[in-house]
Design a protein around this motif. Sequence first.
Motif, PDB file in Angstrom:
ATOM      1  N   GLU A  85      92.478   9.789 -13.450  1.00 43.80           N
ATOM      2  CA  GLU A  85      91.502   8.698 -13.542  1.00 43.80           C
ATOM      3  C   GLU A  85      90.157   9.080 -12.929  1.00 43.80           C
ATOM      4  O   GLU A  85      89.112   8.615 -13.382  1.00 43.80           O
ATOM      5  N   VAL A  89      85.687   9.137 -14.684  1.00 44.79           N
ATOM      6  CA  VAL A  89      84.388   8.629 -14.230  1.00 44.79           C
ATOM      7  C   VAL A  89      83.508   9.725 -13.615  1.00 44.79           C
ATOM      8  O   VAL A  89      82.301   9.559 -13.523  1.00 44.79           O
ATOM      9  N   HIS A 111      90.692  11.001 -22.596  1.00 42.35           N
ATOM     10  CA  HIS A 111      89.420  10.480 -22.098  1.00 42.35           C
ATOM     11  C   HIS A 111      88.503  10.120 -23.264  1.00 42.35           C
ATOM     12  O   HIS A 111      87.821   9.097 -23.217  1.00 42.35           O
ATOM     13  N   ARG A 115      87.056   6.554 -23.649  1.00 46.95           N
ATOM     14  CA  ARG A 115      85.594   6.369 -23.560  1.00 46.95           C
ATOM     15  C   ARG A 115      85.043   5.678 -24.806  1.00 46.95           C
ATOM     16  O   ARG A 115      84.134   4.855 -24.713  1.00 46.95           O
ATOM     17  N   LEU A 118      85.851   2.056 -24.436  1.00 45.83           N
ATOM     18  CA  LEU A 118      84.984   1.484 -23.399  1.00 45.83           C
ATOM     19  C   LEU A 118      83.576   1.237 -23.940  1.00 45.83           C
ATOM     20  O   LEU A 118      82.951   0.223 -23.628  1.00 45.83           O
ATOM     21  N   ALA A 125      85.790  -2.888 -21.270  1.00 43.37           N
ATOM     22  CA  ALA A 125      85.165  -1.967 -20.317  1.00 43.37           C
ATOM     23  C   ALA A 125      85.002  -2.626 -18.954  1.00 43.37           C
ATOM     24  O   ALA A 125      85.303  -2.009 -17.926  1.00 43.37           O
ATOM     25  N   TYR A 129      86.968  -1.000 -15.872  1.00 44.56           N
ATOM     26  CA  TYR A 129      86.230  -0.417 -14.747  1.00 44.56           C
ATOM     27  C   TYR A 129      86.475  -1.192 -13.454  1.00 44.56           C
ATOM     28  O   TYR A 129      86.542  -0.609 -12.371  1.00 44.56           O
ATOM     29  N   ARG A 130      86.628  -2.500 -13.543  1.00 46.74           N
ATOM     30  CA  ARG A 130      86.974  -3.282 -12.345  1.00 46.74           C
ATOM     31  C   ARG A 130      88.348  -2.855 -11.834  1.00 46.74           C
ATOM     32  O   ARG A 130      88.540  -2.632 -10.646  1.00 46.74           O
ATOM     33  N   LEU A 132      89.829  -0.017 -12.280  1.00 44.73           N
ATOM     34  CA  LEU A 132      89.717   1.322 -11.721  1.00 44.73           C
ATOM     35  C   LEU A 132      89.078   1.285 -10.330  1.00 44.73           C
ATOM     36  O   LEU A 132      89.528   1.987  -9.418  1.00 44.73           O
ATOM     37  N   ALA A 133      88.071   0.445 -10.145  1.00 45.28           N
ATOM     38  CA  ALA A 133      87.419   0.324  -8.840  1.00 45.28           C
ATOM     39  C   ALA A 133      88.387  -0.227  -7.792  1.00 45.28           C
ATOM     40  O   ALA A 133      88.447   0.274  -6.666  1.00 45.28           O
TER      41      ALA A 133
END
Length: 187
Positions: A85, A89, A111, A115, A118, A125, A129-130, A132-133
């Motif tokens: 992961e 990014v 990926h 991508r 995304l 997306a 991304y949230r 993943l964060a």
Amino acid sequence: MNRTDLMPEPARMRKVLFILSELLDEDVEWMANAGDRLRYPVGAEIIPFDSQPDNVYFVLDGSFSVLSASGELIVELGSGEIIGEMSLVDPARSTASVRANQGASALRLSHTRLRNKLAADAPFAARFYRALAVFMSARMRHTTRRFGYGQLDEPGMPHADDISEAMLAKAHQASLRFERLLKRMAS
């Protein structure tokens, strides 16, 4: 049903729950359709040291070893863990290698395909991304605690007894999504 009935059994499952709790059922279904379930022989290297990984892996069964440049075991990743992961990014070269252990299988999602999704689907997306964060934040907290920074019972941090019903419901939903993903990948 009490709170402990809703908590995922193995601690390692919590990793995938960070991701799946932020996604919708249709997001997880897309991932299952877009990825490939692969079984790996013992010793198969899915991420070589000093390479540019081009896949994200969701570990379904067995385990994978993360090894330093010298071949020293850093950590073993089991069912519910996510691999690759960071390179999604940050396309920097890998600082470790990842090898399959006995019974290892994973959902591999390229990926490029991820991508493209995304870029084409802004709501997906934002959720991805949230997720993943949140996942990477939890991993960083765990890492810093492991090296003696912070305490496991820091003031202001939620304890198992303090988890809200909303958080439990989210974790329960994520655990159901992972179970559906496992069943989907088995067929």
